[in-house]
Design a protein around this motif. Structure first.
Motif, short mmCIF file in Angstrom:
data_model
loop_
_atom_site.label_atom_id
_atom_site.label_comp_id
_atom_site.label_asym_id
_atom_site.label_seq_id
_atom_site.Cartn_x
_atom_site.Cartn_y
_atom_site.Cartn_z
N ARG A 234 0.75 -1.17 0.23
CA ARG A 234 -0.09 0.29 0.20
C ARG A 234 0.99 1.25 -0.08
O ARG A 234 1.53 0.94 0.82
CB ARG A 234 -1.17 0.33 1.15
N TYR A 238 -5.01 6.19 2.12
CA TYR A 238 -6.21 5.39 1.58
C TYR A 238 -6.40 6.94 1.20
O TYR A 238 -7.32 7.57 1.76
CB TYR A 238 -6.29 4.52 2.72
N PRO A 243 -9.91 3.54 -3.96
CA PRO A 243 -9.58 2.30 -3.37
C PRO A 243 -8.35 1.67 -3.45
O PRO A 243 -7.35 1.32 -2.91
CB PRO A 243 -10.94 1.32 -2.68
#
Length: 422
Positions: A234, A238, A243
């Motif tokens: 990641r 976020y 997403p």
């Protein structure tokens, strides 16, 4: 009434009781499943044996031939009449990590904008330069632009004192406590947890070593059997509106006909990235019916089919104990029934959320591997008897009980342990 007549009367009573009370063998709510041979291949799933592990070298950076400077680097610079004097010795600097040889010069950091600041000189942009190119840029300004030194006079050198570091978080749901050899292999700023599950590591990785394989090596190696065979990276923060932004999935096993779905750019870790290794707690199947009611974890790297899945819970599969009763054995040989449960219904949830019932003939699955289907995560296996199998089981139990009762009532049994001696 003869014993044979009594058995047939008991059989008729059993059928009547099953019809009036709802025997599970006759009123099975999941017995109307779709036969295996009528289902498309995509519903039955692909065997894990088709998957092959990817080479671990794909998770490693091909180290560049020359180091390129960027913000966060600390240089050791010698520049006469700027930082040093020609008649003075050059200072020696030892690297903070101790894993590099000492260098000569004074420490000069590369700023956030990619420049270095030297007295009497304008800011010099060194971002993306090699050490040789940075030296030439400094020398050009000292000799040609500022004319502080004559060509060929004075000392000017540039060496790398401390490379920049990328802070990366590694969150593992399978991690073992970090071992001393891992700590010695590279810098680790902090270790949180240290238990078998839920360990987190904060790493400082150097350029050229800031790849996924290095992060795994410093935290215990590739994912263990309790984790999924994939790694998630990641990047950034976020975004609920996007997403999938900054979300990279790295599979560790792939079918041979599928190309590698990631590039070298995907496995390079930058400052603020998070590496996540997820546990496979949801990869289980469920058993109900005559096999009992339980939840069983699925193996990660090899296949489990219906027969093997039922064997895991010690379900009643092949049982030859009925042969001790001649009446039942003759009935089975005549095709009246089978004492072993053979009706299996696999309840499977599809990716679209719908549910499908798959009917498996267990007797046929022993002979045909196509009937012995693969078990998928979330499957519910229901093992039940067919009506004929329920009747044979009843006859087996009834005859065994009847034979035992007649033996107890027999004169020979009552005389056991009685002595005729006065």
């Amino acid at each position: 009434m003869t014993p044979l007549s009594r058995h047939f009367l008991s059989l008729l009573l059993l059928v009547a009781a099953a019809l009036t009370t709802g025997c599970a063998a006759l009123t099975n709510p999941v017995a109307d499943g779709i036969p295996v041979r009528r289902l498309p291949e995509e519903i039955l799933g692909r065997p894990k044996s088709d998957y092959r592990p990817i080479p671990l070298t794909l998770l490693r950076i091909n180290t560049p031939k020359e180091y390129r400077l960027d913000k966060g680097d600390v240089l050791a610079i010698v520049a006469d009449e700027i930082l040093t004097k020609a008649d003075q010795p050059i200072p020696v600097q030892f690297t903070p990590s101790g894993d590099r040889p000492a260098v000569q010069g004074l420490p000069v950091p590369v700023q956030e904008d990619g420049t270095i600041q030297l007295p009497q000189l304008d800011p010099i942009v060194v971002k993306g330069m090699t050490l040789k190119e940075a030296r030439e840029a400094i020398l050009k300004q000292i000799v040609e632009e500022k004319k502080i030194l004559q060509p060929g006079k004075g000392r000017v050198s540039v060496e790398l004192l401390q490379p920049r570091r990328y802070r990366v978080l590694v969150v593992r749901e399978d991690a073992q406590p970090i071992q001393p050899q891992f700590a010695a292999a590279g810098p680790i700023a902090a270790v949180i947890g240290g238990t078998k599950r839920g360990a987190a590591f904060s790493l400082l990785l150097e350029p050229g070593r800031n790849d996924l394989l290095q992060a795994l090596t410093l935290t215990g190696g590739p994912p263990g059997l309790e984790a999924k065979n994939e790694i998630i990276i990641r990047r950034g923060t976020y975004d609920p509106d996007q997403p999938a932004k900054g979300f990279v999935r790295i599979p560790l096993r792939l079918p041979p006909d599928q190309p590698i779905p990631f590039t070298e750019e995907d496995i390079i870790l930058n400052d603020g990235d998070t590496v996540y290794i997820e546990a496979r707690d949801t990869e289980v199947y469920y058993v109900a019916g005559l096999a009992g009611a339980t939840q069983v974890p699925l193996p990660r790297d090899y296949d489990l089919r219906v027969i093997e899945a039922l064997a895991q819970v010690r379900a009643p599969l092949i049982n030859g104990s009925f042969s001790q009763n001649a009446f039942v054995a003759q009935a089975v040989q005549a095709g009246i029934g089978n004492p072993n449960p053979s009706l299996v219904t696999v309840i499977r949830r599809l990716p679209n959320g719908q549910q499908i019932r798959i009917r498996v003939d267990l007797n046929e699955a022993y002979r045909d591997s196509r009937e012995n289907i693969l078990i998928q995560p979330g499957d519910l296996i229901v093992l039940q008897e067919r009506p004929s199998e329920a009747l044979v089981r009843y006859l087996t139990q009834t005859l065994r009980l009847s034979t035992t009762w007649e033996l107890i009532r027999s004169p020979r049994f009552t005389q056991i342990g009685v002595s005729n001696n006065p």
